[in-house]
Each structure stands twice: as C-alpha cells, then as structure tokens.
Scaffold this motif. Structure first.
Motif, PDB file in Angstrom:
ATOM      1  N   UNK A  15       0.805  -1.215   0.000  1.00  0.00           N
ATOM      2  CA  UNK A  15       0.000   0.000   0.000  1.00  0.00           C
ATOM      3  C   UNK A  15       0.840   1.269   0.000  1.00  0.00           C
ATOM      4  N   UNK A  16       1.877   1.311   0.792  1.00  0.00           N
ATOM      5  CA  UNK A  16       2.649   2.544   0.867  1.00  0.00           C
ATOM      6  C   UNK A  16       3.423   2.798  -0.423  1.00  0.00           C
ATOM      7  N   UNK A  17       3.776   1.749  -1.154  1.00  0.00           N
ATOM      8  CA  UNK A  17       4.540   1.965  -2.381  1.00  0.00           C
ATOM      9  C   UNK A  17       3.660   2.463  -3.524  1.00  0.00           C
ATOM     10  N   UNK A  18       2.342   2.242  -3.466  1.00  0.00           N
ATOM     11  CA  UNK A  18       1.454   2.655  -4.551  1.00  0.00           C
ATOM     12  C   UNK A  18       1.111   4.139  -4.488  1.00  0.00           C
ATOM     13  N   UNK A  19       1.027   4.696  -3.293  1.00  0.00           N
ATOM     14  CA  UNK A  19       0.651   6.100  -3.151  1.00  0.00           C
ATOM     15  C   UNK A  19       1.727   6.970  -3.795  1.00  0.00           C
ATOM     16  N   UNK A  20       1.280   7.866  -4.667  1.00  0.00           N
ATOM     17  CA  UNK A  20       2.196   8.736  -5.404  1.00  0.00           C
ATOM     18  C   UNK A  20       2.559   8.197  -6.779  1.00  0.00           C
ATOM     19  N   UNK A  21       2.193   6.942  -7.067  1.00  0.00           N
ATOM     20  CA  UNK A  21       2.483   6.349  -8.375  1.00  0.00           C
ATOM     21  C   UNK A  21       1.628   7.009  -9.451  1.00  0.00           C
ATOM     22  N   UNK A  34     -10.516   1.420 -14.713  1.00  0.00           N
ATOM     23  CA  UNK A  34      -9.233   0.716 -14.660  1.00  0.00           C
ATOM     24  C   UNK A  34      -8.099   1.676 -15.027  1.00  0.00           C
ATOM     25  N   UNK A  35      -6.954   1.457 -14.381  1.00  0.00           N
ATOM     26  CA  UNK A  35      -5.753   2.233 -14.697  1.00  0.00           C
ATOM     27  C   UNK A  35      -4.589   1.276 -14.897  1.00  0.00           C
ATOM     28  N   UNK A  36      -3.592   1.720 -15.659  1.00  0.00           N
ATOM     29  CA  UNK A  36      -2.362   0.936 -15.863  1.00  0.00           C
ATOM     30  C   UNK A  36      -1.225   1.690 -15.179  1.00  0.00           C
ATOM     31  N   UNK A  37      -0.556   0.975 -14.269  1.00  0.00           N
ATOM     32  CA  UNK A  37       0.590   1.541 -13.550  1.00  0.00           C
ATOM     33  C   UNK A  37       1.724   0.540 -13.639  1.00  0.00           C
ATOM     34  N   UNK A  38       2.862   0.975 -14.142  1.00  0.00           N
ATOM     35  CA  UNK A  38       4.036   0.105 -14.307  1.00  0.00           C
ATOM     36  C   UNK A  38       3.693  -1.197 -15.013  1.00  0.00           C
ATOM     37  N   UNK A  39       2.843  -1.105 -16.031  1.00  0.00           N
ATOM     38  CA  UNK A  39       2.499  -2.260 -16.837  1.00  0.00           C
ATOM     39  C   UNK A  39       1.440  -3.168 -16.240  1.00  0.00           C
ATOM     40  N   UNK A  40       0.911  -2.824 -15.064  1.00  0.00           N
ATOM     41  CA  UNK A  40      -0.112  -3.638 -14.411  1.00  0.00           C
ATOM     42  C   UNK A  40      -1.454  -2.921 -14.433  1.00  0.00           C
ATOM     43  N   UNK A  41      -2.537  -3.683 -14.646  1.00  0.00           N
ATOM     44  CA  UNK A  41      -3.884  -3.114 -14.610  1.00  0.00           C
ATOM     45  C   UNK A  41      -4.429  -3.177 -13.191  1.00  0.00           C
ATOM     46  N   UNK A  42      -5.039  -2.086 -12.762  1.00  0.00           N
ATOM     47  CA  UNK A  42      -5.609  -1.984 -11.421  1.00  0.00           C
ATOM     48  C   UNK A  42      -7.027  -1.449 -11.503  1.00  0.00           C
ATOM     49  N   UNK A  43      -7.900  -1.942 -10.612  1.00  0.00           N
ATOM     50  CA  UNK A  43      -9.205  -1.319 -10.449  1.00  0.00           C
ATOM     51  C   UNK A  43      -8.966  -0.007  -9.728  1.00  0.00           C
ATOM     52  N   UNK A  44      -9.694   1.018 -10.148  1.00  0.00           N
ATOM     53  CA  UNK A  44      -9.477   2.330  -9.550  1.00  0.00           C
ATOM     54  C   UNK A  44     -10.796   3.073  -9.409  1.00  0.00           C
ATOM     55  N   UNK A  45     -10.760   4.074  -8.566  1.00  0.00           N
ATOM     56  CA  UNK A  45     -11.927   4.934  -8.332  1.00  0.00           C
ATOM     57  C   UNK A  45     -11.429   6.365  -8.177  1.00  0.00           C
ATOM     58  N   UNK A  46     -12.211   7.302  -8.679  1.00  0.00           N
ATOM     59  CA  UNK A  46     -11.922   8.708  -8.471  1.00  0.00           C
ATOM     60  C   UNK A  46     -12.962   9.266  -7.511  1.00  0.00           C
ATOM     61  N   UNK A  57      -3.093   9.903 -14.284  1.00  0.00           N
ATOM     62  CA  UNK A  57      -3.587  10.017 -12.917  1.00  0.00           C
ATOM     63  C   UNK A  57      -2.475   9.711 -11.925  1.00  0.00           C
ATOM     64  N   UNK A  58      -2.709  10.095 -10.677  1.00  0.00           N
ATOM     65  CA  UNK A  58      -1.784   9.799  -9.585  1.00  0.00           C
ATOM     66  C   UNK A  58      -2.584   9.129  -8.464  1.00  0.00           C
ATOM     67  N   UNK A  59      -1.972   8.135  -7.825  1.00  0.00           N
ATOM     68  CA  UNK A  59      -2.618   7.411  -6.732  1.00  0.00           C
ATOM     69  C   UNK A  59      -2.514   8.243  -5.454  1.00  0.00           C
ATOM     70  N   UNK A  60      -3.677   8.472  -4.798  1.00  0.00           N
ATOM     71  CA  UNK A  60      -3.694   9.235  -3.555  1.00  0.00           C
ATOM     72  C   UNK A  60      -4.012   8.362  -2.347  1.00  0.00           C
ATOM     73  N   UNK A  61      -4.586   7.176  -2.562  1.00  0.00           N
ATOM     74  CA  UNK A  61      -4.906   6.252  -1.472  1.00  0.00           C
ATOM     75  C   UNK A  61      -5.154   4.874  -2.057  1.00  0.00           C
ATOM     76  N   UNK A  62      -5.309   3.904  -1.165  1.00  0.00           N
ATOM     77  CA  UNK A  62      -5.597   2.546  -1.606  1.00  0.00           C
ATOM     78  C   UNK A  62      -6.597   1.939  -0.643  1.00  0.00           C
ATOM     79  N   UNK A  63      -7.619   1.272  -1.211  1.00  0.00           N
ATOM     80  CA  UNK A  63      -8.655   0.601  -0.427  1.00  0.00           C
ATOM     81  C   UNK A  63      -8.605  -0.876  -0.813  1.00  0.00           C
TER      82      UNK A  63
END
Length: 76
Positions: A15-21, A34-46, A57-63
């Motif tokens: 979790x701590x490594x994703x914030x700011x990505x 969905x977002x792609x970060x470092x070649x990986x697909x992630x479920x995301x919410x704004x 986009x930039x990651x501000x938190x993780x749930x």
C-alpha cells in the motif's frame, strides 16, 4: 516466457509503495474504472466526477486492491 517474467517482477501491491504512483486510465473512471501503472492493470476509483480513458492520474490512497486516484497535474 511471459509468465516467468511476471513472476520475477517486484510486486507493487504494498500500500505505501502505490501512493504517489502515476498511471494512465484504460477504462473511463466514472467513478470506477481501470488504470495501468508500471504495466499492471488496477481497479481504480476517483473521488469526484469522471476521468476519461487516456488521462494521466496519480494514486492518492488505496482501499484493499482498489486504488483511489486523481487527475495528475500537467507540467506548465
């Protein structure tokens, strides 16, 4: 070969490594998508409105395994 390459990569789920990505929206966030970060697909919410596919986009938190993102600021 693709599978073995994926197994050798460093995991991003900490979790701590994703914030700011930074990443790119692959499926419009309205508010979920969905977002792609470092070649990986992630479920995301704004947290507000929607963000179109292709936007940065930039990651501000993780749930759990869902990332909370906001539109990245553009350089001026």
């Amino acid at each position: 070969r693709i599978g073995s390459h994926a197994l050798r990569r460093k995991l991003l789920a900490n979790q701590t490594s994703m914030i700011g990505s930074h990443g790119t929206v692959t499926r419009t966030l309205q508010p979920d998508g969905m977002v792609r970060i470092s070649g990986e697909l992630w479920q995301a919410r704004t947290s507000g409105g929607h963000i179109a596919a292709g936007a940065r986009v930039v990651v501000v938190a993780q749930d759990g395994l869902r990332l909370i993102v906001r539109l990245a600021e553009t350089a001026k």
